[in-house]
Design a protein around this motif. Structure first.
Motif, short mmCIF file in Angstrom:
data_model
loop_
_atom_site.label_atom_id
_atom_site.label_comp_id
_atom_site.label_asym_id
_atom_site.label_seq_id
_atom_site.Cartn_x
_atom_site.Cartn_y
_atom_site.Cartn_z
N ASP A 15 -11.18 -13.76 25.22
CA ASP A 15 -10.21 -14.19 26.05
C ASP A 15 -10.09 -13.67 27.44
OD1 ASP A 15 -9.63 -16.66 24.71
OD2 ASP A 15 -7.88 -15.53 23.55
N ASP A 73 -1.60 -10.56 29.80
CA ASP A 73 -2.77 -11.62 29.01
C ASP A 73 -3.21 -11.25 27.80
OD1 ASP A 73 -2.95 -13.10 31.35
OD2 ASP A 73 -4.75 -12.35 32.14
N ALA A 78 -2.65 -14.14 25.14
CA ALA A 78 -3.75 -14.64 24.58
C ALA A 78 -3.91 -14.96 23.17
CB ALA A 78 -4.95 -13.88 24.86
N TYR A 125 -17.43 -19.89 18.12
CA TYR A 125 -17.03 -18.95 19.34
C TYR A 125 -17.71 -18.74 20.78
CZ TYR A 125 -14.12 -17.68 15.36
OH TYR A 125 -13.55 -17.84 14.27
N ARG A 134 -9.50 -15.42 34.98
CA ARG A 134 -8.21 -15.20 35.23
C ARG A 134 -7.79 -15.26 36.65
NH1 ARG A 134 -8.77 -10.23 32.77
NH2 ARG A 134 -7.98 -9.04 34.49
N THR A 168 -1.91 -18.08 22.23
CA THR A 168 -2.53 -19.47 22.78
C THR A 168 -4.08 -19.71 22.19
OG1 THR A 168 -3.61 -18.19 24.52
CG2 THR A 168 -1.59 -19.09 25.04
N ASN A 169 -4.21 -18.90 21.33
CA ASN A 169 -5.57 -19.24 20.32
C ASN A 169 -5.27 -19.98 19.12
OD1 ASN A 169 -7.87 -18.62 18.73
ND2 ASN A 169 -8.68 -17.78 20.55
N TYR A 222 -16.83 -20.02 24.61
CA TYR A 222 -16.57 -19.07 25.80
C TYR A 222 -18.08 -19.11 26.60
CZ TYR A 222 -12.36 -17.50 23.36
OH TYR A 222 -11.24 -17.33 22.74
N LEU A 247 -11.55 -12.57 19.39
CA LEU A 247 -11.29 -13.58 20.37
C LEU A 247 -10.23 -13.18 21.46
CD1 LEU A 247 -10.43 -16.15 17.80
CD2 LEU A 247 -12.43 -16.06 19.25
N LEU A 248 -9.58 -12.11 21.39
CA LEU A 248 -8.57 -11.35 22.12
C LEU A 248 -9.61 -10.84 23.13
CD1 LEU A 248 -6.13 -10.62 23.57
CD2 LEU A 248 -6.22 -8.42 22.05
N LEU A 263 -13.15 -15.49 29.96
CA LEU A 263 -12.40 -16.62 30.65
C LEU A 263 -12.05 -16.04 32.00
CD1 LEU A 263 -10.46 -17.99 27.74
CD2 LEU A 263 -12.65 -18.71 28.62
#
Length: 311
Positions: A144, A159, A163, A277, A150, A166-167, A281, A140-141, A148
């Motif tokens: 992210d 970040d 990240a 997931y 930025r 905030t997940n 994304y 997920l990092l 996504l």
């Protein structure tokens, strides 16, 4: 084998209901995306927190954690290397492919099989913890940071530190582990709603998966990344059980029922979380969807063969 059949029957029925909902569009054209977001932001974090708080960590932190986690890491790394060198995909697609090849359906299928086939649910818990606290956060990092957008001028290092915080899935897993390690038990007024929300995670993910199958064709020419799906499926259903067998047998000297249990858990199909997931994304969705379906079907004869050879 009755436990295997029972577990798969449950999955296919719920996925089938999702497919019917998708075909009839009873709850809208993009309902599967809404359900996937609910699973990602609400249901799965609640499930992880409740599961870890109520788990016996002495059972979780065992040789099974090393065996299951080591096998998953080996296969995920193998996918990344092979796909990077031969398929030349972007990082988000590589991450989704790596998860598709190594992320085990340890809850809605793993638990029934562990209970009915292995007579011990503790074999699933270490792998679940590994996926929650190590494999998912790393993946997920990476998503992210690469999938996504930025804002210009923002630091990648900053970040990468922010990240995970905030997940929701990572936060839910870490919070549950911390509370469990501290020996704390939140009051029933807190745990009961978390359990209710967590219980909705698996069926909702399966419904979303079934809806996503509406009007699609597996291995569709020009749309489906066939080589990616084939690579992920072969690694998941063939290489991962073999890797876990080697680690458990020659690395830890396991034999008999323990060895059989380790290999069966490794042969479980790709979890629907991977599709969730990918949907979140918007990268690798077809790869995750098709690999999940193919490995779910393939895992039936694979687990049957393992039972004949090792049980």
């Amino acid at each position: 084998m009755s436990g295997v059949i029972s577990g798969f029957t449950v999955i296919f029925i719920v996925v089938g209901v999702g497919y019917v909902l998708g075909r009839t569009r009873v709850i809208g054209d993009r309902a599967h995306e809404v359900l996937s977001r609910l699973v990602f932001f609400v249901f799965t974090p609640a499930l992880l927190f409740h599961s870890l708080v109520t788990s016996d960590l002495s059972v979780v932190f065992s040789s099974t954690l090393v065996i299951a986690g080591g096998g998953a890491l080996i296969i995920a790394t193998a996918y990344l290397v092979i796909a990077k060198l031969t398929l030349r995909r972007g990082i988000p697609e590589l991450v989704i492919g790596a998860l598709s090849s190594s992320y085990v359906n340890s809850v809605n299928l793993g638990l029934p099989i562990a209970i009915f086939v292995l007579d011990d649910a503790s074999f699933v818990a270490p792998l679940l913890l590994f996926q929650i606290l190590i494999l998912s956060p790393m993946a997920l990092l990476a998503l992210d940071l690469t999938a996504l957008e930025r804002e210009s001028g923002r630091s990648v290092v900053k970040d990468s530190l922010i990240a995970p915080l905030t997940n929701p899935i990572v936060v839910g897993g870490i919070a549950g582990l911390v509370v469990s390690l501290l020996g704390l038990m939140p009051p029933a007024a807190v745990m009961s709603p978390l359990k209710m929300l967590g219980d909705a995670s698996v069926p909702t993910a399966l419904l979303a998966f079934g809806m996503s199958l509406t009007g699609v064709q597996i291995f569709k020419k020009g749309e489906s990344p066939r080589r990616d799906i084939l690579l992920a499926s072969v690694l998941k259903m063939v290489a991962m059980p073999l890797a876990v067998y080697a680690i458990a047998r020659w690395g830890f000297g396991q034999t008999g029922h323990d060895l059989f249990a380790q290999v069966v858990i490794a042969a479980l199909p790709t979890a629907q979380n991977v599709f969730v997931y990918a949907t979140r994304y918007r990268r690798g969705q077809i790869l995750a969807r098709d690999t999940g379906l193919i490995t779910t079907i393939a895992s039936i004869p694979v687990i049957a063969a393992i039972a004949l050879l090792l049980a």
